[in-house]
Design a protein around this motif. Structure first.
Motif, PDB file in Angstrom:
ATOM      1  N   THR A 170       8.203 -17.261  48.032  1.00 36.93           N
ATOM      2  CA  THR A 170       9.520 -17.548  48.586  1.00 36.93           C
ATOM      3  C   THR A 170      10.170 -18.588  47.673  1.00 36.93           C
ATOM      4  OG1 THR A 170       8.730 -19.359  49.994  1.00 36.93           O
ATOM      5  CG2 THR A 170       8.709 -17.134  50.932  1.00 36.93           C
ATOM      6  N   PHE A 179      12.942 -14.108  48.384  1.00 39.05           N
ATOM      7  CA  PHE A 179      11.769 -14.025  47.523  1.00 39.05           C
ATOM      8  C   PHE A 179      12.136 -14.365  46.076  1.00 39.05           C
ATOM      9  CE2 PHE A 179       9.796 -10.655  50.515  1.00 39.05           C
ATOM     10  CZ  PHE A 179       9.317 -11.661  51.320  1.00 39.05           C
ATOM     11  N   ALA A 203       1.145 -18.743  50.070  1.00 42.80           N
ATOM     12  CA  ALA A 203       1.732 -19.893  50.772  1.00 42.80           C
ATOM     13  C   ALA A 203       0.722 -21.015  51.001  1.00 42.80           C
ATOM     14  CB  ALA A 203       2.355 -19.438  52.092  1.00 42.80           C
ATOM     15  N   LYS A 211      -0.691  -4.766  53.947  1.00 39.78           N
ATOM     16  CA  LYS A 211       0.281  -5.637  54.622  1.00 39.78           C
ATOM     17  C   LYS A 211       0.125  -5.562  56.140  1.00 39.78           C
ATOM     18  CE  LYS A 211       3.820  -5.534  51.012  1.00 39.78           C
ATOM     19  NZ  LYS A 211       5.213  -5.132  50.669  1.00 39.78           N
ATOM     20  N   TYR A 249       6.680 -10.315  55.185  1.00 45.07           N
ATOM     21  CA  TYR A 249       7.263 -11.657  55.165  1.00 45.07           C
ATOM     22  C   TYR A 249       6.207 -12.698  54.784  1.00 45.07           C
ATOM     23  CZ  TYR A 249      10.462 -15.407  56.508  1.00 45.07           C
ATOM     24  OH  TYR A 249      11.295 -16.490  56.483  1.00 45.07           O
ATOM     25  N   ILE A 250       6.609 -13.710  54.028  1.00 45.48           N
ATOM     26  CA  ILE A 250       5.704 -14.787  53.625  1.00 45.48           C
ATOM     27  C   ILE A 250       6.142 -16.056  54.358  1.00 45.48           C
ATOM     28  CG2 ILE A 250       4.854 -16.191  51.712  1.00 45.48           C
ATOM     29  CD1 ILE A 250       5.366 -13.847  49.865  1.00 45.48           C
ATOM     30  N   TRP A 251       5.296 -16.539  55.243  1.00 48.65           N
ATOM     31  CA  TRP A 251       5.609 -17.732  56.031  1.00 48.65           C
ATOM     32  C   TRP A 251       5.194 -18.989  55.281  1.00 48.65           C
ATOM     33  CZ3 TRP A 251       8.395 -16.922  60.374  1.00 48.65           C
ATOM     34  CH2 TRP A 251       8.360 -15.653  60.929  1.00 48.65           C
ATOM     35  N   GLN A 252       5.941 -20.041  55.469  1.00 49.68           N
ATOM     36  CA  GLN A 252       5.629 -21.303  54.802  1.00 49.68           C
ATOM     37  C   GLN A 252       4.347 -21.921  55.337  1.00 49.68           C
ATOM     38  OE1 GLN A 252       7.407 -22.557  52.331  1.00 49.68           O
ATOM     39  NE2 GLN A 252       6.612 -24.641  52.093  1.00 49.68           N
ATOM     40  N   ASP A 276      -2.942  -7.540  57.069  1.00 51.68           N
ATOM     41  CA  ASP A 276      -2.606  -8.961  56.975  1.00 51.68           C
ATOM     42  C   ASP A 276      -1.834  -9.412  58.215  1.00 51.68           C
ATOM     43  OD1 ASP A 276      -2.102 -11.503  56.137  1.00 51.68           O
ATOM     44  OD2 ASP A 276      -0.796 -10.968  54.476  1.00 51.68           O
ATOM     45  N   ARG A 299      -3.885  -9.706  50.017  1.00 52.20           N
ATOM     46  CA  ARG A 299      -3.204 -10.605  50.950  1.00 52.20           C
ATOM     47  C   ARG A 299      -2.136 -11.392  50.216  1.00 52.20           C
ATOM     48  NH1 ARG A 299      -5.305 -13.297  55.431  1.00 52.20           N
ATOM     49  NH2 ARG A 299      -3.258 -14.255  55.246  1.00 52.20           N
ATOM     50  N   PRO A 300      -0.927 -10.823  50.025  1.00 59.12           N
ATOM     51  CA  PRO A 300       0.135 -11.542  49.308  1.00 59.12           C
ATOM     52  C   PRO A 300       0.548 -12.845  49.987  1.00 59.12           C
ATOM     53  CG  PRO A 300       0.665  -9.208  49.528  1.00 59.12           C
ATOM     54  CD  PRO A 300      -0.534  -9.462  50.389  1.00 59.12           C
ATOM     55  N   SER A 301       0.361 -12.926  51.304  1.00 58.46           N
ATOM     56  CA  SER A 301       0.785 -14.123  52.035  1.00 58.46           C
ATOM     57  C   SER A 301      -0.099 -15.331  51.751  1.00 58.46           C
ATOM     58  CB  SER A 301       0.801 -13.844  53.542  1.00 58.46           C
ATOM     59  OG  SER A 301      -0.501 -13.505  53.994  1.00 58.46           O
TER      60      SER A 301
END
Length: 634
Positions: A257, A198, A221, A353, A48-51, A356, A216-218
């Motif tokens: 996102t 996404f 954000a 992931k 999951y990618i958090w804002q 992360d 680190r894809p997140s």
């Protein structure tokens, strides 16, 4: 409130707290659940990618011990509702936990179901009443008798009182079906909804950023946020690009996102000439990829310009302790790696992931200052080998990017969305089978008018268990006499001053008024009502000679109406006294005026549709107007 009074939350922040239900094991249960929850949620949260901030649980050893946290969700409100889904699932899988969740607006779950709340529930007494327990929404009501163990008639119960009641009588406190349906509808679709949130887009980026996002894809954000919230001071670092120069750039696919993508693509920005980032002509087929990559590179450069010097071993220290080893073994037991061979590309992707997620949700202490993502970016650059040729080979066979037409909404799309929303809230889903009862429209409007309004606004006639308002004339008169004094004829000083200032009465008028007053006192109520009726009849006869009555629809009375019409056509004076006045059809006039007002709205929102829809009455579209509009366009 046992140290858990409603503290002021930051704007766009959601707070979640999980308590051990009464008799469920207390702090020992909370510690066991905290460890199990982290592993249970890893498959969901690792991708999951958090804002702004991730979902994090911390043990809080207070008087009412609990595990919980606070998350800033920024502009992406879906993060908040995803947390609601997570909290509900936690209470479903851990029945010994009861959860509370609120934000800076207060009980936002109740706001979502505002149309269905009981009248006693308001912001002043809602604290510590709304819980998720065993996967269902519960609302603890006010006490009805004094025989209960706890008196909840005060503003709100304490946490311990609420948990005790919830543990012993949870079936009684289950929220009403419409309330639960409104809340559950908002979180329906998870966890499948995560992938739908996404957006994958091509970006022309420096090779270093591509390598960092692989690990680190997140981090996409905070980079988007840094660019989106940039100021002139931040852009000073983007004149020279010390960390991510534009020399070695490759095409890649970046996962955003939809909120992050919209923030990035909608901003107009021209890079500094000294930065070296140049854009092709807008007609270039890859112009959007170049522009997105340029903006994202500015965000990463801004983050790195604010970082402090960190040791390259900081990452290894985090992932080499017993806590990480225990976490990793738990993931393997839960088949997180889906049978992938250790060291394979898919295994390494899932491992990155998990690392992360572990750094975000497990290792950071609650009291620490939020770490600067630039520190981790520089650490990853120092510990990651960048193979430019391999990245270029991968760029030659990239998967297609997602269609971003969802960014544009046409007027027809908006009308369709509004129509679907209205149909979802309408009582019947099949529009062709809906029967519109005009008598129900009239009765609903009369019920609305008969309701009593307060300073909080007009009340819609929903509840059927309210007692009717009664008015006792004699009691009201006696109460007025007690307030004004025994002699109601007595004037106060202001009245006397006015009489002296405006001396317009003489002795004859005073004697006449006194005589009339004595006569009025001797008139019985029946005579007074009869006099009033005769007065109204006289008014009706006078109005019958005008055109006012023609604007109203009257009741049909067969031959009598015809005779009345014949008598009236004979002349205004002939037999006018003997003509039976046809009463006005109140319901017909009410419905006609409502339909005329609804037609004048031209399909837009207006007073008629708003009032009727709030009472559950939905009028059909004006077919005549729709047909005339189509004919005009043709």
């Amino acid at each position: 409130m046992e140290g858990l009074g409603r503290a002021a939350l930051a704007e766009d922040a959601v707070r979640y707290r999980l308590f051990a239900a009464a008799g469920a094991g207390g702090e020992a249960l909370l510690r066991r659940c905290a460890e199990a929850i982290v592993v249970r949620l890893a498959p969901l949260l690792s991708a999951y990618i958090w804002q702004r901030q991730p979902f994090r649980l911390r043990c809080v050893p207070a008087r009412a011990a609990h595990i919980g946290g606070t998350t800033l969700f920024g502009d992406n409100v879906e993060d908040e509702w995803f947390i609601v889904y997570l909290v509900r699932e936690i209470t479903r899988e851990f029945p010994g936990l009861a959860a509370r969740i609120d934000d800076n607006d207060g009980e936002f779950l109740l706001i979502e179901a505002a149309d269905f709340l009981p009248k006693w529930l308001n912001p002043e007494n809602s604290d510590n009443r709304v819980f998720f327990y065993k996967g269902e929404l519960h609302i603890i009501p006010l006490s009805e008798t004094d025989e209960q163990e706890y008196d909840l008639s005060a503003a709100s119960p304490t946490i311990s009182q609420a948990l005790t009641l919830l543990s012993s009588r949870s079936e009684e406190f289950l929220a009403a079906e419409p309330i639960r349906a409104a809340v559950y509808k908002r979180i329906s679709g998870y966890p499948e909804k995560i992938q739908a949130s996404f957006h994958r887009a091509h970006c022309y980026l420096p090779a270093g950023i591509v390598a960092v996002l692989r690990q680190r894809p997140s981090l996409v954000a905070p980079a988007v946020q840094a660019f989106y919230l940039r100021d002139p001071v931040d852009l000073r670092a983007c004149r020279s690009f010390q960390t991510f120069p534009p020399d070695e750039r490759v095409m890649t696919v970046v996962t955003f996102t939809k909120c992050l993508y919209a923030q990035l693509v909608q901003q107009k920005f021209v890079p500094d000439r000294r930065s070296g980032y140049t854009l092709p002509l807008p007609s270039h087929p890859q112009y959007k990829a170049y522009e997105l990559g340029m903006k994202l590179a500015h965000g990463f450069e801004i983050l790195c310009s604010k970082c402090t010097k960190v040791s390259p071993d900081s990452k290894r220290n985090v992932l080499s302790g017993p806590l990480w080893e225990k976490f990793l073994s738990s993931l393997k037991e839960k088949h997180y790696f889906k049978g992938e061979m250790e060291g394979s590309a898919k295994y390494l992707e899932l491992l990155h992931k998990a690392e992360d997620y572990f750094r975000q949700s497990v290792t950071k202490p609650e009291s620490s200052v939020e770490a600067n993502p630039g520190d981790e970016i520089l650490t990853l650059l120092q510990t990651t080998t960048i193979d430019l040729k391999e990245l270029e080979r991968e760029a030659a066979c990239l998967p297609p990017e997602d269609d971003d037409s969802w960014l544009e909404i046409t007027p027809d799309d908006l009308d369709q969305m509004l129509k679907e929303a209205r149909n979802e809230s309408a009582p019947s889903s099949n529009e062709e089978e809906q029967k519109y009862d005009l008598e129900a429209v009239a009765e609903s409007m009369k019920a609305f008018v008969s309701k009593v309004s307060t300073h909080e606004g007009a009340e819609m006639p929903w509840s059927s268990d309210e007692s009717h308002v009664t008015f006792d004339v004699d009691s009201f008169t006696k109460a007025l006499d007690r307030i004004l004094g025994a002699d109601s004829e007595e004037l106060d000083s202001d009245d006397l001053d006015e009489e002296q200032e405006f001396d317009f009465s003489d002795e004859d008028d005073e004697g006449l008024d006194a005589e009339n007053q004595r006569e009025d006192e001797n008139v019985s109520p029946n005579e007074l009502i009869g006099s009033l009726k005769s007065y109204m009849d006289e008014m009706d006869r006078e109005l019958a000679q005008t055109n006012v009555g023609k604007s109203f629809t009257t009741q049909k009375k067969g031959a009598s109406s015809v005779n009345a019409a014949t008598s009236q056509s004979a002349g205004p004076d002939s037999g006018a006294e003997e003509t039976e006045l046809t009463p006005v059809d109140v319901d017909m006039n009410l419905v006609a005026n409502l339909l005329e007002s609804y037609s004048a709205q031209s399909g837009l929102a207006g007073p008629t549709s708003n009032i009727l829809q709030s009472m559950g009455v939905y009028l059909p579209e004006n077919a005549d107007r729709t047909g005339s509009n189509k004919g005009a366009t043709e």
